[in-house]
Design an enzyme around this catalytic site. Structure first.
Site, short mmCIF file in Angstrom:
data_model
loop_
_atom_site.label_atom_id
_atom_site.label_comp_id
_atom_site.label_asym_id
_atom_site.label_seq_id
_atom_site.Cartn_x
_atom_site.Cartn_y
_atom_site.Cartn_z
N GLY A 75 8.74 35.96 24.55
CA GLY A 75 9.25 37.33 24.51
C GLY A 75 8.20 38.30 24.01
N THR A 77 8.85 33.04 34.13
CA THR A 77 10.03 33.20 33.28
C THR A 77 11.32 33.36 34.08
OG1 THR A 77 10.95 34.50 31.46
CG2 THR A 77 9.80 35.70 33.17
N THR A 137 10.49 32.13 28.83
CA THR A 137 9.19 32.04 29.47
C THR A 137 8.46 30.71 29.28
OG1 THR A 137 9.06 34.42 29.08
CG2 THR A 137 7.09 33.38 29.87
N SER A 185 6.32 41.47 28.46
CA SER A 185 5.29 41.17 27.45
C SER A 185 4.41 40.00 27.88
CB SER A 185 5.94 40.83 26.11
OG SER A 185 6.64 41.94 25.60
#
Length: 619
Positions: A524, A442, A424, A495
C-alpha cells in the site's frame, strides 16, 4: 575441505530434495531446509536483525540471470522460462500466472500492474492499471454527503475496476517476448491441475478474512464445509483457473476481454446481492494499457560515491515522484546524522516524508485527467524546490505538513484525505541478455473484492477492488475538486514503485549506464517507505540487497498522521527519542514483501523479504 567447499557439497547433495519439494507443491518449505545452510555459509556477512518472529534471509548469489518473486513456486516457474531461452518479459508472465494461483490474496489476472522494462537501450513503462467503469459517478463511495466506511465498499462489485493486467502483459510480450505466448501459461496450468500446498501465510490470511465466506465460489474453493479454512499443507487444485488460463493461452488475450469469460466477470460484478458494481462488457472490450517513458531522477550515492539514475513509474503512480522528493530533501540536509538507526535520521526522514506525502495528496493522479503542477511532473523533483521544502524540517515535528507550490504553481485541487490502501506483490527479473523487468502487481486489498470468477465448477481467480484507491470524497467542504477523485475511465492513483537503478553514464537522464539495482515491494502507501529506505541503505550505507531488505521500517501513510514503526524492531530509547521530537509513535506489523536484485562487480545478488514467502531462483 574448506568450509565453503563443504557447504557447496552439502547443497549439491540436497538439490534433489529442493527439486522434489518444488514439484510436489511444497516449495514453501524451501526456507525451512535451506535457510539455515545458507545462513551458516554467510554468517560473517549477514547478521539477522529480526525480533518480530521471523528469521532474516541470507540472500542469493547469481551470475547472469535470476527471478525474485513472492513465492518459491513462482520464482521457479520464471527461472524455467529463462532456462528455456525466454526473455525477462516472458518470465514475468509465467511468474504472474503462478502468483495468481499460489498468492491469490495479492495479485492476479483479475487485477492490474505497472511493468518497468529495460532492454539495454530503451526504458519503458507498461501501465496495466485498472480503470473506472464508464458509468461510475464521482460520488460512488458517498452516502448522504459522507464517505462510506471502507469495509462496506471493498467486498462486492462496487469497487471493481476494469482488469488491466493481461492486456498489458500481451502488449509487453508483443514487443519483448521470445517464447510463444501459450507456453508461458504452462507452469501455472500444470500447478493448478496437480495442486499446490497451502502455505502457513495463505492459511492465516484466509482465517482472518470472513468476507470471503460471503462468496459461494470462494467458499467452495478455500474453505471446509464448516467454514474453517483448508489446513496448512492441503494440496489445493484449481480447475477453474486452469480452464481460464487455457482459454487465454490458446485464444489470446482478447478472450479475457470479450466473450464468455468477460461476461462472467461482468455478471459477477453487476449481480452481487448486496454491493453491485457498474462494470459493463463495453468497459472490458475498450480497455487499453498505456505505454509510457519511465520517469527518472539523478542522485549521488555515497557508498561507494557515484552518480546514479533512479527510474520508475510516473503518474498515476505516486511511487517514483514521492521517493525522488524524499531523496532530494534528505540529500539537501548533510548535517543530518547519517546513521539510519539513529533518532536524528528517522526524524529527518519522517519530516521529509510528511512534506512529500502532502504534495502527493494535492497533485498526483491520472495524467490523462489532471494538470501537472508547474511545467510538468518533473517540477516536483526540481532541486531548488526540494531544497526549499527541506528548510521546513527542524529539530521538532512540523505542526502541520502542507503541499508546496513548485514553480509558484497555484493548485486548483484540494488535498486528498487519508484513506486505506493495501495489497500487492512484486517481481524482479534479469534475463540472460541483461534485460530487466521490475513489475509491481495488485488486486489492491487482501483478496481484492472478495469475488471469485471461474469458467469451471470450482476455483477461479479473484477480482480487484481497485476503485477504492480513488478518493471517496470527490471534493472538499468548499467544493474544490480532489485530483484523485473518481471519474469514468480514469486510473486511480497508486503507490506501486517498481524501480531500476542505473549508474549515470553522463548528465543526461535519458542515457543510463549499466543497471545496478532492480527492486520493488507490496504494502500500500508504505511501499514508498519500504523501497526508499531499502534503496537508501544500499546507496548510502553499502548494504547488500538482503541486508537492506532485512532492515526495520518506519514511515507515514498520510501527511499529518502518526509515525509508524515496525513492531518489535525499535528499542525504547529510539521510541522515546522520537516522541521527544514531537512525534506520535505507533508500532505496527509491517509485512513488506520486498524483492531485489543487485549487481556488484558483474555478479548479481538476490534478496527476498523475510517477512513473507519470497524466494530467488537463478544461476
Amino acid at each position: 575441505m574448506q568450509p565453503a567447499h563443504c557447504f557447496q557439497a552439502l547443497m549439491a547433495s540436497c538439490w534433489p530434495l529442493r527439486r522434489r519439494l518444488v514439484r510436489q507443491g511444497l516449495a514453501w518449505l524451501l526456507p525451512v531446509f535451506f535457510t539455515p545452510l545458507v545462513l551458516a555459509q554467510n554468517a560473517t556477512s549477514v547478521q539477522p536483525e529480526a525480533t518480530s518472529g521471523w528469521t532474516a534471509k541470507p540472500g542469493w548469489t547469481l551470475q547472469q540471470r535470476g527471478v525474485a518473486a513472492a513465492h518459491p513456486l513462482a520464482s521457479e516457474a520464471g527461472y524455467r522460462i529463462l532456462q528455456a531461452g525466454g526473455s525477462a518479459v516472458d518470465a514475468a508472465i509465467a511468474v504472474q500466472m503462478v502468483l495468481t494461483l499460489v498468492e491469490p490474496q495479492s495479485s492476479g489476472i483479475g487485477g492490474g500492474a505497472f511493468l518497468l522494462h529495460h532492454d539495454g537501450q530503451q526504458l519503458q513503462v507498461f501501465d496495466g492499471r485498472e480503470t473506472a467503469p464508464v458509468l461510475a459517478p464521482p460520488d460512488l463511495f458517498m452516502l448522504h454527503g459522507k464517505p462510506l466506511p471502507f469495509n462496506q465498499v471493498v467486498a462486492g462489485g462496487r469497487a471493481v475496476g476494469v482488469p488491466g493486467l493481461l492486456r498489458m502483459l500481451a502488449i509487453a510480450h508483443q514487443q519483448h517476448g521470445r517464447l510463444p505466448w501459450a507456453s508461458l501459461f504452462q507452469p501455472a496450468i500444470e500447478l493448478a491441475d496437480k495442486g499446490f500446498a497451502i502455505s502457513p501465510r495463505l492459511h492465516a490470511l484466509l482465517k482472518a478474512e470472513p468476507s470471503l465466506l460471503k462468496d459461494p465460489q470462494a467458499v467452495a474453493y478455500f474453505f471446509n464445509p464448516d467454514g474453517t479454512p483448508l489446513p496448512v499443507g492441503h494440496v489445493l487444485t484449481n480447475p477453474g483457473l486452469a480452464k481460464a488460463l487455457r482459454i487465454v493461452a490458446k485464444q489470446g488475450v482478447d478472450a479475457f476481454y470479450t466473450g464468455p469469460l468477460a461476461q462472467r466477470i461482468v455478471d459477477k460484478v453487476q449481480l452481487h446481492a448486496n454491493n453491485p458494481g457498474l462494470l459493463t462488457m463495453g468497459d472490458m472490450q475498450k480497455y487499453r494499457p498505456q505505454v509510457r517513458d519511465a520517469m527518472c531522477f539523478s542522485h549521488t550515492a555515497t557508498a561507494p560515491s557515484q552518480a546514479v539514475n533512479i527510474c520508475g513509474v510516473g503518474p498515476p503512480s505516486s511511487g517514483l515522484i514521492t521517493m525522488g522528493q524524499l531523496f532530494g530533501m534528505l540529500a539537501s540536509r548533510p548535517s543530518a546524522d547519517p546513521e539510519m538507526d539513529s533518532v536524528e535520521w528517522r526524524h529527518q526522514y519522517n519530516e521529509a516524508a510528511r512534506l512529500a506525502f502532502a504534495d502527493r495528496a494535492m497533485y498526483i493522479a491520472d495524467p490523462l485527467f489532471v494538470q501537472a503542477p508547474g511545467s510538468g511532473w518533473g517540477s516536483l523533483l526540481n532541486r531548488s524546490y526540494l531544497e526549499e521544502r527541506a528548510t521546513l524540517i527542524g529539530a521538532q515535528r512540523l505542526p502541520k505538513a502542507e503541499a508546496g507550490s513548485p514553480e509558484a504553481f497555484k493548485s486548483s485541487y484540494a488535498p486528498m484525505p487519508a484513506q486505506t490502501e493495501l495489497g500487492t506483490s512484486h517481481i524482479s527479473i534479469i534475463d540472460g541478455l541483461g534485460h530487466a523487468v521490475s513489475m509491481t502487481t495488485t488486486i489492491e486489498s487482501g483478496f481484492g473484492a472478495r469475488l471469485m470468477v471461474s469458467p469451471g465448477p470450482r476455483g477461479g481467480f479473484l477480482l480487484n477492488n481497485q476503485l477504492t484507491d480513488f478518493s471517496f470524497m470527490p471534493s472538499d467542504a468548499q467544493g474544490l475538486p480532489i485530483a484523485n477523485r473518481l471519474q469514468a475511465g480514469k486510473r486511480p492513483r497508486s503507490s506501486m514503485n517498481p524501480i531500476l537503478v542505473f549508474s549515470q553514464a553522463d548528465s543526461s537522464r535519458a542515457t543510463p549506464g549499466p543497471l545496478l539495482i532492480n527492486m520493488g515491494s507490496p504494502g500500500g502507501a508504505m511501499i514508498i517507505h519500504f523501497t526508499s529506505q531499502s534503496l537508501w541503505a544500499m546507496l548510502h550505507h553499502g548494504k547488500d540487497a538482503q541486508q537492506a531488505v532485512n532492515a526495520p521500517h518506519s514511515g507515514v501513510s498520510s501527511p499529518n498522521g502518526p509515525l509508524l514503526l515496525e513492531k518489535n524492531r525499535f528499542n525504547a530509547v529510539s521510541i522515546d527519542g522520537l516522541r521527544a521530537r514531537g512525534h506520535e509513535v505507533l508500532s505496527i506489523d509491517m509485512p513488506s514483501g520486498l524483492q531485489a536484485l543487485q549487481r556488484k562487480a558483474q555478479v548479481w545478488s538476490g534478496a527476498a523479504d523475510p517477512r513473507r514467502e519470497g524466494w530467488v531462483s537463478g544461476d
